[in-house]
Design an enzyme around this catalytic site. Structure first.
Site, mmCIF file in Angstrom:
data_model
loop_
_atom_site.group_PDB
_atom_site.id
_atom_site.type_symbol
_atom_site.label_atom_id
_atom_site.label_comp_id
_atom_site.label_asym_id
_atom_site.label_seq_id
_atom_site.Cartn_x
_atom_site.Cartn_y
_atom_site.Cartn_z
ATOM 1 C CD GLU A 1 -3.204 -1.074 1.997
ATOM 2 O OE1 GLU A 1 -3.189 -0.221 2.896
ATOM 3 O OE2 GLU A 1 -4.142 -1.881 1.829
ATOM 4 C CD GLU B 1 -4.189 -5.816 3.478
ATOM 5 O OE1 GLU B 1 -5.053 -5.051 3.956
ATOM 6 O OE2 GLU B 1 -2.980 -5.559 3.485
#
Ligand SMILES: *[C@@H]1O[C@H](CO)[C@@H](O)[C@H](O)[C@H]1NC(C)=O
Length: 289
Positions: free
Chosen positions: A122, A222
């Site tokens: 991320e 995720e």
């Protein structure tokens, strides 16, 4: 190759496909903030394996933090678990430590325990780096592990919003696989629409990847739904909604995409996404569907 006989045996006795990785994200820290010991990694892997879904694929976020690989790799090998390994990219010193920890783990244990390697997590979403810098770090880590004879895929994990942003195509080109994180909860989606929102995010990433680097696989690295915590727009955390989200998303995903559920255990966080509660038991039913 020590995992092949076990996987073959499982495929022979279970009615569902084992063609896609069914994984879980496991943090290096316990809910009290302490680093996991090797025994606690072993416990985590054994608990995931004992779930009805028989989870033997685990994503870890870093290599050197909390001595993750030094402690988790022996635990993975002893429990028949394979790891999607994170290599943290920020900052330069940390990146060097992460690479060194990965190199040390491969030197000590070979590479059968590696499912794949993600360089960064991320970073693009946070705006902490730019696409070209991150792409170079992916090439750097791939070069290091290929020189050690490691053939597993090397990619990157980021939010679906980062992958569909045209400024980040250099990262797609640098990756062997594209790991996308998507949370209808954080999109403020009502549980009734959550599965649609989730698949829309995956398909948006697939469309961009198919344009930029046709043939590369998009993995779901995720997703999950909080069992407790504040509402976010129309999204309401609850055990019932987490169970609904599992049935709606995970059950379909197991037949079509590599997926890593979020998360193993985070019961002191709010919102809390962890599937194991403070009593050590699974909070909802994670069967393989
Ligand atoms: C795409 O990423 C760039 C660089 O981080 C950012 O400035 C821009 O706002 C992003 N675009 C969208 C639509 O989010």
């Amino acid at each position: 190759m020590r995992f092949i006989p076990m996987l073959a045996a499982v495929a022979a006795v279970l009615p569902y496909t084992t063609a896609f990785y069914k994984g879980v994200n496991v943090g290096a820290k316990n809910p009290d903030g302490s680093c996991k010991t090797q025994a606690q990694w072993t416990t985590a892997f054994n608990k995931l394996k004992a779930l009805p879904g028989y989870f033997t694929s685990v994503r870890v976020f870093a290599a050197s933090d909390c001595n993750t690989l030094a402690l988790a790799v022996p635990a993975a090998i002893s429990t028949g678990t394979q790891l999607l390994v994170g290599v943290w990219t920020e900052d330069g010193t940390h990146f060097g430590n992460e690479k060194a920890a990965l190199q040390a783990a491969i030197t000590a244990h070979g590479s059968d325990w590696i499912l794949a390697i993600s360089v960064g997590s991320e970073d693009l979403y946070r705006g902490d780096t730019d696409a070209n810098t991150l792409a170079q770090q992916i090439y750097d880590v791939r070069g290091m592990v290929r020189a050690m004879g490691v053939t597993q895929q090397v990619g990157h994990v980021d939010t679906w919003t980062a992958w569909v942003n045209g400024t980040n195509t250099a990262v797609i080109k640098a990756c062997d696989f594209i790991g996308t994180d998507g949370y209808p909860y954080w999109q403020g989606t009502a549980i009734a629409n959550a599965a649609t929102t989730f698949w829309d995010s995956v398909n948006a990433v697939r469309n961009v990847v198919n344009t930029v680097s046709p043939g590369k696989w998009v993995w779901v690295t995720e997703t999950g739904w909080p069992v407790s915590g504040p509402n976010h727009g129309n999204a309401v955390p609850s055990v019932a909604n987490a169970q609904t989200y599992w049935r709606a998303v995970a059950c379909a995903a197991f037949n079509q995409v590599h997926i890593f559920w979020y998360a193993y255990e985070d019961y002191n966080d709010s919102p809390s996404f962890g599937v194991f509660g403070s009593n050590g038991n699974a909070i909802y039913d994670l069967r393989a569907c």
